[in-house]
Design a protein around this motif. Structure first.
Motif, PDB file in Angstrom:
ATOM      1  N   VAL A 158      11.702  32.376  12.595  1.00 45.90           N
ATOM      2  CA  VAL A 158      10.373  32.010  12.106  1.00 45.90           C
ATOM      3  C   VAL A 158      10.090  32.699  10.771  1.00 45.90           C
ATOM      4  N   VAL A 159      10.354  34.003  10.709  1.00 45.37           N
ATOM      5  CA  VAL A 159      10.044  34.786   9.513  1.00 45.37           C
ATOM      6  C   VAL A 159      10.888  34.354   8.314  1.00 45.37           C
ATOM      7  N   PHE A 160      12.206  34.251   8.527  1.00 46.61           N
ATOM      8  CA  PHE A 160      13.098  33.933   7.412  1.00 46.61           C
ATOM      9  C   PHE A 160      12.984  32.478   6.969  1.00 46.61           C
ATOM     10  N   LEU A 161      12.963  31.563   7.929  1.00 46.94           N
ATOM     11  CA  LEU A 161      12.957  30.142   7.573  1.00 46.94           C
ATOM     12  C   LEU A 161      11.612  29.686   7.023  1.00 46.94           C
ATOM     13  N   SER A 162      10.568  30.492   7.247  1.00 45.87           N
ATOM     14  CA  SER A 162       9.248  30.140   6.721  1.00 45.87           C
ATOM     15  C   SER A 162       8.914  30.892   5.436  1.00 45.87           C
ATOM     16  N   SER A 163       9.816  31.717   4.971  1.00 44.57           N
ATOM     17  CA  SER A 163       9.527  32.564   3.816  1.00 44.57           C
ATOM     18  C   SER A 163       9.355  31.742   2.533  1.00 44.57           C
ATOM     19  N   GLU A 164       8.503  32.240   1.661  1.00 42.55           N
ATOM     20  CA  GLU A 164       8.256  31.554   0.396  1.00 42.55           C
ATOM     21  C   GLU A 164       9.507  31.518  -0.473  1.00 42.55           C
TER      22      GLU A 164
END
Length: 214
Positions: A158-164
């Motif tokens: 979630v954190v990495f794939l949603s990062s700007e």
């Protein structure tokens, strides 16, 4: 002998990964070492996961390149298989390794402004997501420690794939890949949300280990 095999894998980690001049041998060794996922010894399979995790220590220029690190796909695919291992210790170790390797690969791709390696690894990451979700299910026989690392892996997706950073990189180079990554982040988030929702149900919450709930 399991202990001897595990020790040899530790030695290979030092020789192949820690010594820069030997890293050119990794494309030959890693795919063959991944065959040890079928070894009968749990200690050997667990040490194999540790060896694959150590690949995250390679330079960003290596990790982000499909040409320099073609074996990254094999490593993640192997960890996906090991994450569902019959031995909880092996499964937990594999998810720890996958989490660390994903983090390193993500940072390498962002630093080198290339999403090619992530695209190549996507099927293996999807397999890992499915195995982690299966482990996290409330009715799973997996114990608390194993479920915690399954939750951590889904959280990392979630954190990495949603990062700007990744959004800028992937959407510019390949809109289709960006759509895949966004969908993967959503799927991972839904699994974690389902687990959190279960805490509101007294009957279901009794099946959620305290460490996972926290």
């Amino acid at each position: 002998d399991q202990k001897e095999k595990a020790q040899k894998l530790k030695e290979l980690t030092e020789l192949l990964v820690r010594v820069p001049k030997n890293r050119e041998l990794l494309p030959e060794f890693v795919p063959r070492l991944c065959e040890l996922q079928l070894d009968q010894g749990a200690a050997v399979r667990r040490e194999l996961a540790a060896l694959l995790e150590s690949l995250g220590g390679l330079p960003a220029t290596t990790l982000s390149s499909a040409e320099n690190a073609p074996y990254l796909v094999d490593a993640l695919r192997c960890l996906a298989s090991l994450s569902g291992d019959e031995s909880e210790k092996v499964g937990k170790r594999a998810l720890m390794a996958a989490n660390a390797l994903l983090s390193s690969a993500y940072k390498a791709c962002v630093r080198e402004h290339s999403a090619v390696q992530l695209e190549r690894c996507w099927p293996a990451l999807e397999d890992l997501r499915q195995e982690a979700a299966k482990t996290l299910r409330a009715d799973s026989t997996a114990k608390g420690g194993h479920k915690v690392y399954a939750c951590k892996f889904l959280e990392s997706l979630v954190v990495f794939l949603s990062s700007e950073d990744l959004e800028r990189l992937a959407s510019r180079s390949d809109p289709v890949l960006y759509a895949k990554l966004k969908s993967g982040a959503l799927e991972a988030g839904n699994k974690v949300f389902d687990e959190a929702t279960a805490l509101q149900d007294r009957e279901k919450s009794s099946g959620v280990p305290a460490t996972v709930a926290m």
